[in-house]
Design an enzyme around this catalytic site. Structure first.
Site, PDB file in Angstrom:
ATOM      1  N   LEU A   1       0.705  -1.123   0.028  1.00  0.00           N
ATOM      2  CA  LEU A   1      -0.151   0.021  -0.087  1.00  0.00           C
ATOM      3  C   LEU A   1       0.867   1.280  -0.133  1.00  0.00           C
ATOM      4  CD1 LEU A   1      -2.764  -1.291   2.667  1.00  0.00           C
ATOM      5  CD2 LEU A   1      -2.674  -1.593   0.011  1.00  0.00           C
ATOM      6  N   CYS A   2       2.111   1.062  -0.316  1.00  0.00           N
ATOM      7  CA  CYS A   2       3.092   2.187  -0.218  1.00  0.00           C
ATOM      8  C   CYS A   2       3.144   3.067  -1.718  1.00  0.00           C
ATOM      9  CB  CYS A   2       4.481   1.599  -0.136  1.00  0.00           C
ATOM     10  SG  CYS A   2       5.883   2.909   0.086  1.00  0.00           S
ATOM     11  N   HIS A   3       3.119   4.417  -1.427  1.00  0.00           N
ATOM     12  CA  HIS A   3       2.951   5.158  -2.779  1.00  0.00           C
ATOM     13  C   HIS A   3       4.045   5.210  -3.612  1.00  0.00           C
ATOM     14  CE1 HIS A   3      -0.676   6.484  -0.499  1.00  0.00           C
ATOM     15  NE2 HIS A   3      -1.071   6.849  -1.614  1.00  0.00           N
TER      16      HIS A   3
ATOM     17  N   ILE B   1       9.274   4.566   4.790  1.00  0.00           N
ATOM     18  CA  ILE B   1       9.117   3.013   4.600  1.00  0.00           C
ATOM     19  C   ILE B   1      10.490   2.858   3.505  1.00  0.00           C
ATOM     20  CG2 ILE B   1       7.941   1.450   3.214  1.00  0.00           C
ATOM     21  CD1 ILE B   1       6.633   2.051   5.973  1.00  0.00           C
ATOM     22  N   GLU B   2      10.760   3.606   2.659  1.00  0.00           N
ATOM     23  CA  GLU B   2      11.971   3.576   1.736  1.00  0.00           C
ATOM     24  C   GLU B   2      13.214   3.536   2.589  1.00  0.00           C
ATOM     25  OE1 GLU B   2       9.337   5.604   1.031  1.00  0.00           O
ATOM     26  OE2 GLU B   2       8.733   5.173  -0.609  1.00  0.00           O
TER      27      GLU B   2
ATOM     28  N   ASP C   1      23.867 -12.327   3.621  1.00  0.00           N
ATOM     29  CA  ASP C   1      24.030 -13.143   2.607  1.00  0.00           C
ATOM     30  C   ASP C   1      25.578 -13.273   2.347  1.00  0.00           C
ATOM     31  OD1 ASP C   1      23.634 -14.431   0.011  1.00  0.00           O
ATOM     32  OD2 ASP C   1      24.092 -12.652  -0.801  1.00  0.00           O
TER      33      ASP C   1
END
Lengths: 160, 160, 160, 160, 160, 160
Positions: free
Chosen positions: D75-77, D113-114, D128
């Site tokens: 739901l992130c723009h 969020i980014e 990793d």
């Protein structure tokens, strides 16, 4: 002293700050070519006019690649492109296909990388479609021709 | 008569059927270079050994691009790569950076396009990081060097 | 001496060669949690049973992220996953949501990174959906629990 | 009563309307860390200064992940980022690597969020690259430090 | 009792386990159509034979979409497709373009979703290219025609 | 004479120039449905209210697909969407699920294709989740309902 803008003082890569730049109209034109055997070029040329349109497929690949440049080139800013055009020119004498891309946006950074990426993937798609008959093709002279817009202004490649 | 395999009899593009091919070990090596001003090359060379590692960033971009080739090249089959290595060589005399990619898989089609795509995006990343100081750089001689595996067997580029 | 496998002798990053490994059944389980205010947890818990299902959305995000891990983590091998399951557990006492992911494939490399990536994006999606009411949430303890398959065999995290 | 903005009155998920918000300058800073064995940290630290630069690779992964956040978080723009910087700090005493991301844009929604996504993928890339020698590493304390811009204004995490 | 396989006993979505299935040759054929005004169809038909090849562009979009299906459909397993063919048929009487996709792989799950996705995006691309002259076009009858391979065996749509 | 805007005078595909258009508020509403056996619909309806929420998963897929439209449809301009809402309606009498998407942005081109793409992938996700019990489902009537904003102004589908 001139320095790479993509590194900070500690030498660490960064996506540079363009937040203070004004959005301006940006245009970039890039070009490149793929050299091949004359018979391969003949087949491409024949297909363009009737069926088996190699350049039609490559044009779509080039346009789509322009839109995805920022996913591929790590420090490239994402941009909403407003125009992408791709031209191919068949050069029978030199046994080459030339590709030219024009990309435009209104934004805070330029679209040179998008134009170059479009040329590269367009030419790679030609390679892919012809590789079964001519594995030795060479992609050459991928370069910026011109850019306009932004603080650094207009730049045009000097004639050869 | 030789024909493009990527078109059917009606001249329509297709992702060709490789379902009857046996999975075999596939290797492809591709190369290319980027030509620039000596001062630009000097800055790249300096960064590689201390800080501001342009080639380190370009190597990652090249490896990641190899994995996404089938998203970019329309008729290219998706493949799970088992190895990608990228080598850069700084050629001070010619004011060039050479890039060589080796890609491997066990699969039903070859990895030539993946190797070429890695080279292209690796060199484009160098362009991106240096463009503010040298907009005229040229990406040249992107070509397959060698491939092995599959029905068409071993192919090696003839020496220049 | 122990060395990083993701670098060659010259210290250059590479996607390591797994071409000689046999495809075996691989399983990885990873976990993590997100800590929040009790009121936020209460809202998540309420939604799960009636409407506004935060965890349902996060579960889908986690599953989809597992499939795209190799696009995000540069040296990670692409793999065709055969199973992804995501479990959330609401821990009212500790005001946390726990997430556990299990990922499986039959392939030449393991799926630990895919399982960890699924956990991370699942928890990040919870953050995204609740951030307007609780900006201070913390994602914690993202870790591998267990892996099986491949040359290195079975590994299980020691109990705390 | 406080409610989740990502659900409508029927409890159905939605990408909320930000069309009426004014584009403003947005900044977010997020952080996190990865805990490991001292020997692993020692190897990372050694590589950073000479060869085998784990953190250099992780930094690129983090920057690229920031750009693709809206593809991962449902739901992130989508936003055109104008700046991404990533800092790693080696904490020998605690046997941890800290990661901090700063992300900026001019837009109608924030970039928290980014920034968190960049931290997560940067730390996952460290995992990793080191997993063959230390499978038990733990990613911890992924959290927002500060945000500025937009209707909700400035927010800063209280000191611990 | 019949149940959805994509949910576990608790009703939570999952990417179901196909690890125990044997890889078999899988084929799926799907179809659909787009209805439009006769004048629009006339323009598409004219372009196909001379210039402005709407269906050529749509065919490439359809093939590329097949490859990316697992990124779009949350619980769909990723698969390495071995063949994708797309056929368009211009139906002047009904003022429709029909699209048929055939997708193949050797794998542990079927390729029905990939074939349907190819049809959908192929038809959507036609819509995109013609929308300026005919906004009312309708995409209809997107359906599976036939599938073969796998435990559930051969399935063929009954004639209308 | 009316012409396709997506081709130049030579009949070559292009991403058309929208650089001179003013950014305006854009809204598009699209709809479609999936027809199935009554028993399948009954299972979907049951899950929505208790567990096994097919429509919840499909809604997320639809929203995410809207954001990625420009990657799928070759000549579609990339746009930063400001709102995406998806509504499903269970029609027991007709044994159908209806889907309606509303997409908004402030930009130089419209969002019709994004709305249609969301509907398509939402319905395809329903197909994917129910295909094991009802392979014959048909996706129908995917169409634009209304658009607003931009030079071409308001458009609304005439009632049937």
């Amino acid at each position: 002293m001139t320095q790479f803008t993509h590194f900070n003082a500690a030498g660490e890569a960064q996506m540079v700050d363009v937040g203070d730049k004004l959005p301006t109209r940006r245009v970039a034109r890039a070009a490149g070519c793929i050299r091949m055997q004359p018979a391969t070029l003949h087949m491409i040329a024949a297909g363009t006019h009737t069926k088996g349109d190699v350049l039609g497929v490559a044009r779509i690949a080039a346009i789509m690649a322009a839109k995805r440049t920022a996913e591929l080139v790590p420090l490239c800013h994402p941009l909403a492109l407003t125009r992408v055009t791709i031209e191919f020119l068949i050069d029978t004498n030199a046994a080459q296909v030339h590709c030219q891309a024009q990309v435009e946006t209104t934004g805070q950074t330029g679209v040179e990388i998008e134009a170059l990426c479009a040329v590269q993937i367009g030419l790679l798609t030609i390679y892919d479609m012809c590789k079964a008959i001519d594995r030795g093709m060479i992609i050459d002279a991928v370069r910026l021709l011109e850019k306009a817009g932004g603080r650094s202004g207009h730049w045009q490649r000097a004639p050869d």
